[in-house]
Every structure is written in C-alpha cells, then in structure tokens.
Enzyme design. Sequence first.
Site, short mmCIF file in Angstrom:
data_model
loop_
_atom_site.label_atom_id
_atom_site.label_comp_id
_atom_site.label_asym_id
_atom_site.label_seq_id
_atom_site.Cartn_x
_atom_site.Cartn_y
_atom_site.Cartn_z
N ASN A 9 0.86 -1.18 0.00
CA ASN A 9 0.00 0.00 0.00
C ASN A 9 0.90 1.23 0.00
O ASN A 9 1.47 1.58 1.03
CB ASN A 9 -0.90 -0.03 1.24
N LYS A 11 0.06 4.21 -0.24
CA LYS A 11 -0.60 5.39 0.33
C LYS A 11 -0.38 6.59 -0.60
O LYS A 11 -0.33 6.40 -1.81
CB LYS A 11 -0.12 5.64 1.77
N HIS A 97 -9.39 1.06 5.29
CA HIS A 97 -8.11 1.34 5.94
C HIS A 97 -8.36 2.32 7.09
O HIS A 97 -9.19 3.22 6.98
CB HIS A 97 -7.12 1.92 4.93
N GLU A 99 -6.77 4.78 8.05
CA GLU A 99 -6.59 6.20 7.69
C GLU A 99 -7.85 6.75 7.02
O GLU A 99 -8.20 7.91 7.18
CB GLU A 99 -5.35 6.33 6.78
N GLU A 169 -4.92 -4.62 10.96
CA GLU A 169 -3.92 -3.57 11.10
C GLU A 169 -4.18 -2.79 12.39
O GLU A 169 -4.99 -1.85 12.40
CB GLU A 169 -3.99 -2.59 9.92
N GLY A 175 2.79 2.73 10.79
CA GLY A 175 3.71 3.84 10.58
C GLY A 175 4.43 4.28 11.83
O GLY A 175 5.08 5.33 11.85
N SER A 215 3.77 -1.60 10.46
CA SER A 215 5.22 -1.63 10.65
C SER A 215 5.83 -3.02 10.37
O SER A 215 6.83 -3.39 10.97
CB SER A 215 5.62 -1.14 12.05
P1 13P Z 1 3.22 0.71 7.63
O1 13P Z 1 3.72 -0.60 7.09
O2 13P Z 1 3.91 1.90 7.05
O3 13P Z 1 3.16 0.71 9.13
O4 13P Z 1 1.70 0.84 7.14
C1 13P Z 1 0.86 -0.23 7.31
C2 13P Z 1 -0.39 0.05 6.56
O5 13P Z 1 -1.17 0.89 6.94
C3 13P Z 1 -0.62 -0.69 5.32
O6 13P Z 1 -1.90 -0.47 4.84
#
Ligand code: 13P
Length: 252
Positions: A9, A11, A97, A99, A169, A175, A215
């Site tokens: 992803n 993003k 997600h 976010e 997640e 992150g 992460s």
């Molecule tokens: P990170 O791997 O950067 O922590 O992000 C995970 C994520 O949100 C994947 O959709």
Amino acid sequence: MRKKLVAGNWKMNKTADEGLALVSEVVNMVNAEVTAPVTVVLCPPALYLTTIKPYLTGSKLALGAQNCHEKAAGAYTGEISAPMLKSVGVEYVILGHSERRQYFGETNAQLAEKVNIALENGLTPIFCCGESQEMRENGDYVGFVKGQLTDSLFHLSAEQMANIVIAYEPIWAIGTGLTASSAQAQDMHYELRQHLAGKYGDGVAQNTSILYGGSANAQNAAELFSQPDVDGGLIGGASLKSRDFLTVVKAA
Ligand code: 13P
C-alpha cells in the site's frame, strides 16, 4: 489451502516517475527471485493505475486500488468507482483502511456498501480492521475488531465471503515502528478466524486469507508470517523500497 498474499500500500507517496521506477524494480525482482506461490499485489495511488497496469501484465503481480466509492457512478466529484477500477484492470481494492476511517470518516455501514459494490464488479476487497492504542489498553479490543467484521462483512453470503481478504492492522502499529509481536498478531488472527467460523463455518474460515499490517518490514516479516493464522501482509512504508518489499514477499 488459503492463499499467501503480500500487498504493498503506497498510500499517498511517489511521483509518476518514481512510481514507475519502483514498479519496474519490483516486477523484475519478483519475476527473477520469487518461486513460491505467493500473490503479490501493488496498490499505488489511483492516478497511476493505468500507467502501471502494463508493467504488471504477464508478471506475477496483481494491481490493487486503495479505495473506491460506494456508488457505481454519479455526481461525486473527485471520487473513483468500482466499475472504473475494474475497467482499467484492477483486481483488488483496499477497503476500510484506518486512515480512511480516521481522516475521511468512513463508517462500518458505508464500508458494507463499498464491499458490496467491489464484489459486484469482480474486485477482491482487502478489508482492513484494527483497534486503536486506547482500545487495546482499556477496552474489549477483540470484540471491537470482530464487530468491524460483523458490521461490514457478515451480510455477505458464504460464496461472497470466499472472495474477501482480511487485513488486521492495529492502528497503534501503523507507521509507528511499533509492530505487533507475532504472538499478538497470531492471537487476533485466530480470534478473527474463529469469528468467521462461527458465522460461515470452518471451510470458509480456513480458506480466508488474513493479512497482518502495521510496521511489518524486511526484519520482522518472517517471524510474523511464521504464525499459523498469519497469511501474509499489507505493507506500507516497506513497500516503497523494492529490496525491502521483496524481502517481505519472500518471507511469505
Ligand atoms: P506501515 O507498514 O507503514 O506501518 O503501514 C501499514 C499500513 O497501513 C498498510 O496499509
């Protein structure tokens, strides 16, 4: 046997040139170095889906989007629909997600509609769920995450459920560099699979891929993916570097 799957992803990262350079590297590496039956999905920003698609044709990689709208078409300025994604060769779509839930106010009910329209258009949803730090410390976090599945997925038939990929997640791990331990991931994945079994029976539960995200990286992926109920990963930061992403893919 359920599928092993690793999805990157991106993003809101990479310019067009940077994105194409990354895709070329990843495609070459995966084609040359990955022999195991693992499905690899790239989820770039929607703007690049059409330019990236030809790079993936004939490769072992599939194309995914990061979101879609819950309606098929209409006056929704700035949005992208599931039929549009399908029409440019997209196969997977990340839905729910954290976010999008946090910054764009997506609700479980809205996500149920997004799941429906994705399935109607032959896209495989990668349905995200996960609890906040506060929920993990003070609340019934297992019940909360199970509730996300109940509210957005449990209206589906068993046949439809067979086309869903789940990504656990934990928000506190996204992150932050704070990865869930392999035991924490395994515990939740086991609980979610039991939850699926309670609704759809063991067959569906055992065939549903449940990915871990938060992460996950080149250093910790092998340990996470060694857990019996962890079927791969949804990878953010580590998917932006070809060698790191490849290491994660190989770990699956
Ligand atoms: P990170 O791997 O950067 O922590 O992000 C995970 C994520 O949100 C994947 O959709």
